[in-house]
Design an enzyme around this catalytic site. Structure first.
Site, PDB file in Angstrom:
ATOM      1  N   ARG A  47       0.849  -1.183   0.000  1.00 63.79           N
ATOM      2  CA  ARG A  47       0.000   0.000   0.000  1.00 63.79           C
ATOM      3  C   ARG A  47       0.890   1.241   0.000  1.00 63.79           C
ATOM      4  NH1 ARG A  47       2.565   2.205   3.536  1.00 63.79           N
ATOM      5  NH2 ARG A  47       1.098   3.915   3.343  1.00 63.79           N
ATOM      6  N   GLY A  48       0.263   2.319  -0.466  1.00 67.18           N
ATOM      7  CA  GLY A  48       1.010   3.570  -0.623  1.00 67.18           C
ATOM      8  C   GLY A  48       0.976   3.938  -2.099  1.00 67.18           C
ATOM      9  N   ALA A  49       0.506   5.129  -2.427  1.00 65.95           N
ATOM     10  CA  ALA A  49       0.247   5.477  -3.823  1.00 65.95           C
ATOM     11  C   ALA A  49       1.388   5.128  -4.780  1.00 65.95           C
ATOM     12  CB  ALA A  49      -0.112   6.961  -3.911  1.00 65.95           C
ATOM     13  N   GLN A 196      -1.536   2.915   9.808  1.00 66.34           N
ATOM     14  CA  GLN A 196      -0.277   2.994   9.043  1.00 66.34           C
ATOM     15  C   GLN A 196       0.768   3.814   9.805  1.00 66.34           C
ATOM     16  OE1 GLN A 196      -3.336   3.376   7.767  1.00 66.34           O
ATOM     17  NE2 GLN A 196      -3.457   3.009   5.553  1.00 66.34           N
ATOM     18  N   ASP A 237      -2.551  10.876  -2.480  1.00 61.50           N
ATOM     19  CA  ASP A 237      -2.914   9.758  -3.356  1.00 61.50           C
ATOM     20  C   ASP A 237      -3.408  10.250  -4.707  1.00 61.50           C
ATOM     21  OD1 ASP A 237      -3.200   8.807  -0.408  1.00 61.50           O
ATOM     22  OD2 ASP A 237      -3.008   6.992  -1.626  1.00 61.50           O
ATOM     23  N   ASN A 247      -5.887  12.537   0.315  1.00 61.75           N
ATOM     24  CA  ASN A 247      -4.914  11.761   1.090  1.00 61.75           C
ATOM     25  C   ASN A 247      -5.658  10.963   2.150  1.00 61.75           C
ATOM     26  OD1 ASN A 247      -2.062  11.157   1.577  1.00 61.75           O
ATOM     27  ND2 ASN A 247      -2.349  12.218   3.520  1.00 61.75           N
ATOM     28  N   LYS A 248      -4.887  10.191   2.923  1.00 58.66           N
ATOM     29  CA  LYS A 248      -5.484   9.315   3.931  1.00 58.66           C
ATOM     30  C   LYS A 248      -6.512  10.040   4.801  1.00 58.66           C
ATOM     31  CE  LYS A 248      -5.002   5.950   4.171  1.00 58.66           C
ATOM     32  NZ  LYS A 248      -5.910   5.064   3.407  1.00 58.66           N
TER      33      LYS A 248
HETATM   34  C1  LIG Z   1       3.714   8.063  -0.418  1.00 56.30           C
HETATM   35  S1  LIG Z   1       2.155   8.682  -0.168  1.00 56.30           S
HETATM   36  C2  LIG Z   1       1.258   7.261   0.308  1.00 56.30           C
HETATM   37  C3  LIG Z   1      -0.190   7.570   0.612  1.00 56.30           C
HETATM   38  O1  LIG Z   1      -0.925   6.352   0.448  1.00 56.30           O
HETATM   39  C4  LIG Z   1      -1.513   6.013   1.693  1.00 56.30           C
HETATM   40  O2  LIG Z   1      -2.756   5.363   1.536  1.00 56.30           O
HETATM   41  P1  LIG Z   1      -2.849   3.746   1.760  1.00 56.30           P
HETATM   42  O3  LIG Z   1      -2.048   3.420   2.970  1.00 56.30           O
HETATM   43  O4  LIG Z   1      -4.341   3.509   1.917  1.00 56.30           O
HETATM   44  O5  LIG Z   1      -2.310   3.151   0.483  1.00 56.30           O
HETATM   45  C5  LIG Z   1      -1.693   7.346   2.389  1.00 56.30           C
HETATM   46  O6  LIG Z   1      -2.800   8.070   1.854  1.00 56.30           O
HETATM   47  C6  LIG Z   1      -0.372   8.007   2.054  1.00 56.30           C
HETATM   48  O7  LIG Z   1      -0.347   9.386   2.213  1.00 56.30           O
END
Ligand SMILES: CSC[C@H]1O[C@H](OP(=O)(O)O)[C@H](O)[C@@H]1O
Length: 349
Positions: A47-49, A196, A237, A247-248
Site C-alpha cells: 500500500r502507498g500510492a 499505518q 494519493d 490523502n489518507k
Molecule cells: C507516499 S504517499 C502514500 C499515501 O498512500 C496512503 O494510503 P494507503 O495506505 O491507503 O495506500 C496514504 O494516503 C499516504 O499518504
C-alpha cells in the site's frame, strides 16, 4: 531498510513485503501472476500510492511472463485484460492507473516476437521502479529544506520507504532533514483504522533512529494549539489541477487544525500523483473500504464494538488547497496560486 517490493528475474516473480504483518513480522509474499498482485493491492499487503503503481507495473510484467500467447497481438490482448484487473484494484491513488497505462503504451511499440515484448514489459516496470526512487530523493531534498533544526512535525499515515519503491515522500523529506543533521521530533498520527502511522511510520522511524511519539489522530488539534508543532507533513494519493489534495482519511481535519493555529502544512508527492484532468478534488473517487476495518477493534482479545453495529470507512478525504501552505514535488516546492503553478510544475518538465 527492507524494500516494499523486489522483482526476481530468475523466477519471473514479484516479492512483496507484507505490510499487514508489520511491525511484528517481516515477511515477503511471492506473486507469480497479476491477479495475485491485484489482490495484494486490494487487501493492502502492499500500500502507498507510488508503490502500488510500481507493483501494478510489475503485475503487467507478470502478465506478459505468464501469457501463453505466441504472437505479439495475442500477448497485447492478454495485457489489456491484466490492465483492467490491476486498475480496478483500488480507485483513489492515480499512480496505479498511471503506471498501468504507461505499461500499455510500452506494449504498443513494435516488437518482433512475444518474448521480445515480454522483455520490454519487464524493463519498463524496472524503469518505473527506479524512477520512483530517484524522484523521491529529489523530492526529499526540496522537502528537507522546509524543515528547520529543532522542529516538531506532525506526520499523517505512512509515506516512507514502505509506501514507495524506496526512500519515501513526506517521510523521505523528514528522513533527509535528519540525515542532514537537523534535530527533529515527529508526532506520528496513528492513522485509524489501518494504523499505518502507529505500525509502519513508527517502525520506519526506528530504523532511521529519528525520535518520535505516537499520538492518536484526535490529539493533533491539541498539540497544534499548544505551539509545540512547527510543521505538518503528509503525502497524497491524488492531487487535482487546482492543488486540492486527496490523502489518507484524517488529513482534512489535521489541515483544518493546522490552519487555525497558523502551522504550515506541506503535501509531498511525485508528479505522477497529480491528475490534471480533474479541476478540483471534489471529482476524486474516494475508496470506501470494508466496515470491518473500523468495527473489528479488539482490546485484550475482546471485540469492543456491539454485534450488528455498522460503520462508514472512507479510506481518504480531500483537503482544499487553501488549507495547504505548499506542495512539494520532485520539480520543486510549489506555492499558491496552485491552479497556475501546479500544472506548470507538472507540464514544464
Ligand atoms: C507516499 S504517499 C502514500 C499515501 O498512500 C496512503 O494510503 P494507503 O495506505 O491507503 O495506500 C496514504 O494516503 C499516504 O499518504
Amino acid at each position: 531498510m527492507v524494500r516494499s517490493l523486489e522483482w526476481d528475474d530468475s523466477s519471473c516473480t514479484l516479492q512483496l513485503l507484507d505490510q499487514r504483518l508489520l511491525p511484528a513480522q517481516v515477511e515477503m509474499v511471492t506473486c507469480e501472476n497479476y491477479t495475485k498482485v491485484s489482490t495484494a493491492i486490494q487487501n493492502m499487503t502492499v500500500r502507498g500510492a507510488p508503490v502500488i503503481g510500481a507493483a501494478a507495473a510489475f503485475g503487467m510484467a507478470l502478465a506478459a511472463c505468464q501469457s501463453a500467447q505466441t504472437t505479439t497481438e495475442g500477448l497485447r490482448a492478454d495485457l489489456k485484460k491484466a490492465a483492467d484487473v490491476l486498475i480496478a484494484s483500488r480507485p483513489t491513488a492515480v499512480n496505479l492507473a498511471w503506471a498501468v497505462q504507461r505499461m500499455l503504451k510500452k506494449a504498443s511499440v513494435p516488437a518482433s516476437t512475444a518474448d521480445d515484448l515480454t522483455q520490454l514489459m519487464i524493463a519498463e516496470a524496472k524503469l518505473i521502479a527506479q524512477e520512483d526512487v530517484e524522484t523521491n530523493r529529489r523530492m526529499a531534498e526540496f522537502g528537507a529544506a522546509l524543515i528547520e533544526d529543532g522542529d516538531t512535525i506532525i506526520h499523517h499515515c505512512n509515506t516512507g520507504s514502505l509506501a514507495t519503491v524506496d526512500w519515501g515522500t513526506a517521510l523521505g523529506a523528514i528522513r533527509m532533514a535528519h540525515e542532514q543533521g537537523k534535530k527533529i521530533h515527529v508526532l506520528v498520527d496513528e492513522t485509524r483504522p489501518r494504523l499505518q502511522g502507529a505500525r509502519l511510520t513508527a517502525w520506519e522511524l526506528d530504523q532511521y533512529q529519528i525520535p518520535y511519539h505516537i499520538i492518536t489522530d484526535n490529539m493533533s488539534g491539541h498539540f497544534l494549539r499548544s505551539g509545540m508543532v512547527k510543521k505538518v507533513f503528509y503525502g497524497a494519493d491524488r492531487v487535482a489541477a487546482n492543488g486540492d489534495v486527496c490523502n489518507k482519511i484524517g488529513t482534512y481535519m489535521l489541515s483544518l487544525a493546522a490552519k487555525t493555529n497558523g502551522v504550515p502544512v506541506y503535501a509531498v508527492f511525485p508528479t505522477t500523483t497529480v491528475d490534471l484532468n480533474l479541476k478540483s478534488g471534489d471529482l476524486i473517487p474516494i475508496e470506501e473500504r470494508d466496515q470491518e476495518e473500523v468495527l473489528g477493534i479488539e482490546v485484550n482479545g475482546q471485540r469492543v464494538t456491539p454485534q450488528g453495529a455498522k460503520a462508514f470507512n472512507p479510506a481518504f478525504d480531500v483537503t482544499p488547497n487553501d488549507l495547504i501552505t505548499a506542495l512539494v514535488t520532485e520539480n520543486g516546492v510549489i506555492y499558491p496560486p496552485f491552479d497556475i503553478n501546479l500544472p506548470r510544475a507538472v507540464e514544464d518538465f
